[in-house]
Design an enzyme around this catalytic site. Structure first.
Site, PDB file in Angstrom:
ATOM      1  N   ALA A  48      -1.411  -0.693   6.709  1.00  0.00           N
ATOM      2  CA  ALA A  48      -2.497   0.191   6.301  1.00  0.00           C
ATOM      3  C   ALA A  48      -1.987   1.036   5.138  1.00  0.00           C
ATOM      4  CB  ALA A  48      -2.896   1.081   7.468  1.00  0.00           C
ATOM      5  N   GLY A  63      -0.464  -2.799   9.832  1.00  0.00           N
ATOM      6  CA  GLY A  63      -1.799  -3.414   9.793  1.00  0.00           C
ATOM      7  C   GLY A  63      -1.764  -4.849   9.307  1.00  0.00           C
ATOM      8  N   GLU A  96      -0.928  -6.783  12.335  1.00  0.00           N
ATOM      9  CA  GLU A  96      -2.119  -6.750  13.201  1.00  0.00           C
ATOM     10  C   GLU A  96      -3.189  -7.714  12.678  1.00  0.00           C
ATOM     11  OE1 GLU A  96      -2.101  -2.441  12.763  1.00  0.00           O
ATOM     12  OE2 GLU A  96      -2.227  -2.243  14.943  1.00  0.00           O
ATOM     13  N   GLU A 118       5.163   1.581  12.342  1.00  0.00           N
ATOM     14  CA  GLU A 118       4.400   2.840  12.326  1.00  0.00           C
ATOM     15  C   GLU A 118       5.198   4.012  12.889  1.00  0.00           C
ATOM     16  OE1 GLU A 118       3.243  -0.084  13.363  1.00  0.00           O
ATOM     17  OE2 GLU A 118       1.230  -0.430  12.572  1.00  0.00           O
TER      18      GLU A 118
HETATM   19  N1  COA Z   1       0.636   1.682   1.958  1.00  0.00           N
HETATM   20  C1  COA Z   1       0.515   2.092   0.694  1.00  0.00           C
HETATM   21  N2  COA Z   1       1.290   1.655  -0.302  1.00  0.00           N
HETATM   22  C2  COA Z   1       2.242   0.759  -0.005  1.00  0.00           C
HETATM   23  C3  COA Z   1       2.432   0.289   1.305  1.00  0.00           C
HETATM   24  C4  COA Z   1       1.572   0.773   2.317  1.00  0.00           C
HETATM   25  N3  COA Z   1       1.661   0.356   3.578  1.00  0.00           N
HETATM   26  N4  COA Z   1       3.481  -0.588   1.286  1.00  0.00           N
HETATM   27  C5  COA Z   1       3.901  -0.659   0.027  1.00  0.00           C
HETATM   28  N5  COA Z   1       3.151   0.171  -0.768  1.00  0.00           N
HETATM   29  C6  COA Z   1       3.286   0.390  -2.202  1.00  0.00           C
HETATM   30  C7  COA Z   1       4.466   1.288  -2.528  1.00  0.00           C
HETATM   31  O1  COA Z   1       4.136   2.636  -2.364  1.00  0.00           O
HETATM   32  C8  COA Z   1       4.705   0.907  -3.969  1.00  0.00           C
HETATM   33  O2  COA Z   1       3.741   1.540  -4.775  1.00  0.00           O
HETATM   34  P1  COA Z   1       4.196   2.283  -6.151  1.00  0.00           P
HETATM   35  O3  COA Z   1       4.780   1.186  -6.991  1.00  0.00           O
HETATM   36  O4  COA Z   1       2.912   2.830  -6.692  1.00  0.00           O
HETATM   37  O5  COA Z   1       5.206   3.320  -5.745  1.00  0.00           O
HETATM   38  C9  COA Z   1       4.396  -0.589  -3.987  1.00  0.00           C
HETATM   39  O6  COA Z   1       3.569  -0.826  -2.859  1.00  0.00           O
HETATM   40  C10 COA Z   1       5.629  -1.461  -3.859  1.00  0.00           C
HETATM   41  O7  COA Z   1       6.321  -1.089  -2.684  1.00  0.00           O
HETATM   42  P2  COA Z   1       7.872  -0.696  -2.648  1.00  0.00           P
HETATM   43  O8  COA Z   1       8.102   0.193  -1.474  1.00  0.00           O
HETATM   44  O9  COA Z   1       8.286  -0.170  -3.984  1.00  0.00           O
HETATM   45  O10 COA Z   1       8.544  -2.132  -2.433  1.00  0.00           O
HETATM   46  P3  COA Z   1       9.959  -2.426  -1.774  1.00  0.00           P
HETATM   47  O11 COA Z   1      10.221  -3.881  -2.036  1.00  0.00           O
HETATM   48  O12 COA Z   1      10.973  -1.453  -2.195  1.00  0.00           O
HETATM   49  O13 COA Z   1       9.730  -2.218  -0.188  1.00  0.00           O
HETATM   50  C11 COA Z   1       8.545  -2.446   1.894  1.00  0.00           C
HETATM   51  C12 COA Z   1       8.858  -3.060   0.519  1.00  0.00           C
HETATM   52  C13 COA Z   1       7.482  -3.313   2.554  1.00  0.00           C
HETATM   53  C14 COA Z   1       9.814  -2.432   2.771  1.00  0.00           C
HETATM   54  C15 COA Z   1       8.050  -0.992   1.714  1.00  0.00           C
HETATM   55  O14 COA Z   1       7.003  -1.020   0.735  1.00  0.00           O
HETATM   56  C16 COA Z   1       7.485  -0.369   2.964  1.00  0.00           C
HETATM   57  O15 COA Z   1       8.231   0.029   3.830  1.00  0.00           O
HETATM   58  N6  COA Z   1       6.130  -0.270   3.047  1.00  0.00           N
HETATM   59  C17 COA Z   1       5.490   0.385   4.161  1.00  0.00           C
HETATM   60  C18 COA Z   1       5.487  -0.476   5.396  1.00  0.00           C
HETATM   61  C19 COA Z   1       4.833   0.255   6.553  1.00  0.00           C
HETATM   62  O16 COA Z   1       5.316   1.242   7.046  1.00  0.00           O
HETATM   63  N7  COA Z   1       3.689  -0.291   6.982  1.00  0.00           N
HETATM   64  C20 COA Z   1       2.941   0.281   8.080  1.00  0.00           C
HETATM   65  C21 COA Z   1       1.969   1.238   7.578  1.00  0.00           C
HETATM   66  S1  COA Z   1       1.055   1.985   8.923  1.00  0.00           S
END
Ligand code: COA
Length: 260
Positions: free
Chosen positions: A66, A111, A114, A134
């Site tokens: 999400a 999400g 999910e 989460e």
């Molecule tokens: N919501 C909003 N934005 C997200 C996102 C999410 N769940 N997951 C990734 N993004 C965005 C990042 O903020 C970033 O945006 P920006 O370039 O404007 O800063 C872009 O996507 C790229 O992500 P980034 O974190 O730079 O890539 P990464 O390769 O370093 O890391 C992940 C990848 C998946 C490990 C990391 O993005 C992450 O932990 N995301 C969240 C996962 C999460 O907690 N999901 C559950 C949400 S309830």
């Protein structure tokens, strides 16, 4: 219909819905949830669509969860609405009445996991990662994750994934029964397309009844599931597809099903 966050294509009877926010790793904001709801409704009502493939744009992610930036400012009431909208979408996918395949090439987190779990098949690249992170945000899964993961993989795996928040590999997800098949990245499209084509050629009314019976039985006592199965089995005898399938067998030819 034009979507801002989705790309929709058709390959014969296969409808391909791609979440298209690769710069945000296809994170699900409210608008994307709404668009997915509309796209799946359209797929449900279009008789020409027999199978749906759900994918994420780009190499890195199926869906990374999400949208955290959007959720950051939510009140509890807004969060309740967001959770309800997400759960409704997942249930509508699960209950679409047509097979849905998740094509998972990268992160399927929160999400995203999910969403993949609401589909009927999860075909994953060896590079894919699954997780419910989460808890690392001080949150819990809100689109059905605690419930669908429990039903797919049992209490132990659900508590491990949700309480640690640590992602697992596609291979581990396969071992836990979460993923249907794990393939090399270069074989992903070929595998998804072959499965989609096989499902598209199958008798659609029988497919719908199998989906309904399995879902019905999964949530109820076996007697109720068996009663549902008997009704669905009997109903199959009223279809042209059943006559065609049995006649084709007896005539030693391939059946062609029209969903009537
Ligand atoms: N919501 C909003 N934005 C997200 C996102 C999410 N769940 N997951 C990734 N993004 C965005 C990042 O903020 C970033 O945006 P920006 O370039 O404007 O800063 C872009 O996507 C790229 O992500 P980034 O974190 O730079 O890539 P990464 O390769 O370093 O890391 C992940 C990848 C998946 C490990 C990391 O993005 C992450 O932990 N995301 C969240 C996962 C999460 O907690 N999901 C559950 C949400 S309830």
């Amino acid at each position: 219909m034009a979507y801002r966050n989705l790309e929709i294509t058709n390959r014969g009877a296969v409808n391909v819905i791609t979440v298209n926010r690769p710069d945000k790793l296809n994170a699900l904001n409210r608008e994307t949830l709404n668009e997915l709801g509309m796209a799946f409704t359209q797929a449900a009502y279009d008789d020409a669509v027999r199978v749906v493939v759900l994918a994420g744009a780009g190499e890195k992610a199926f869906v990374a969860g999400a949208d955290i930036a959007e959720m950051h400012g939510y009140t509890a009431t807004q969060a309740q609405g967001f959770s309800r909208a997400g759960q409704q979408l997942m249930t509508s996918i699960e209950r679409l009445g047509k097979p849905v395949i998740a094509r998972v090439q990268g992160f399927a987190l929160g999400g995203g996991m999910e969403l993949a779990m609401a589909c009927h098949f999860r075909i994953a690249s060896e590079k894919a990662k699954f997780g419910q992170p989460e808890i690392n945000l001080g949150l819990i899964p809100g689109f059905g994750g605690t419930q669908r993961l429990l039903r797919l993989a049992g209490r132990g795996a659900t508590l491990e994934l949700c309480l640690t928040g640590t992602p697992i590999t596609a291979q581990r997800a396969y071992e836990l029964g979460i993923v249907t098949r794990v393939v090399a990245p270069e074989a992903l499209d070929e595998t998804v397309n072959a499965l989609a084509d096989q499902l598209a050629a199958a008798a659609p009314l029988a497919a719908r009844r199998i989906l309904d019976a399995v879902l019905e039985g999964g949530e109820n006592a076996i007697d109720q599931g068996l009663a549902f199965e008997t009704q669905a089995f009997a109903l199959s005898f009223s279809t042209d597809d059943m006559r065609e399938g049995t006649t084709a067998f007896l005539e030693k030819r391939k059946a062609v099903f029209h969903g009537i």
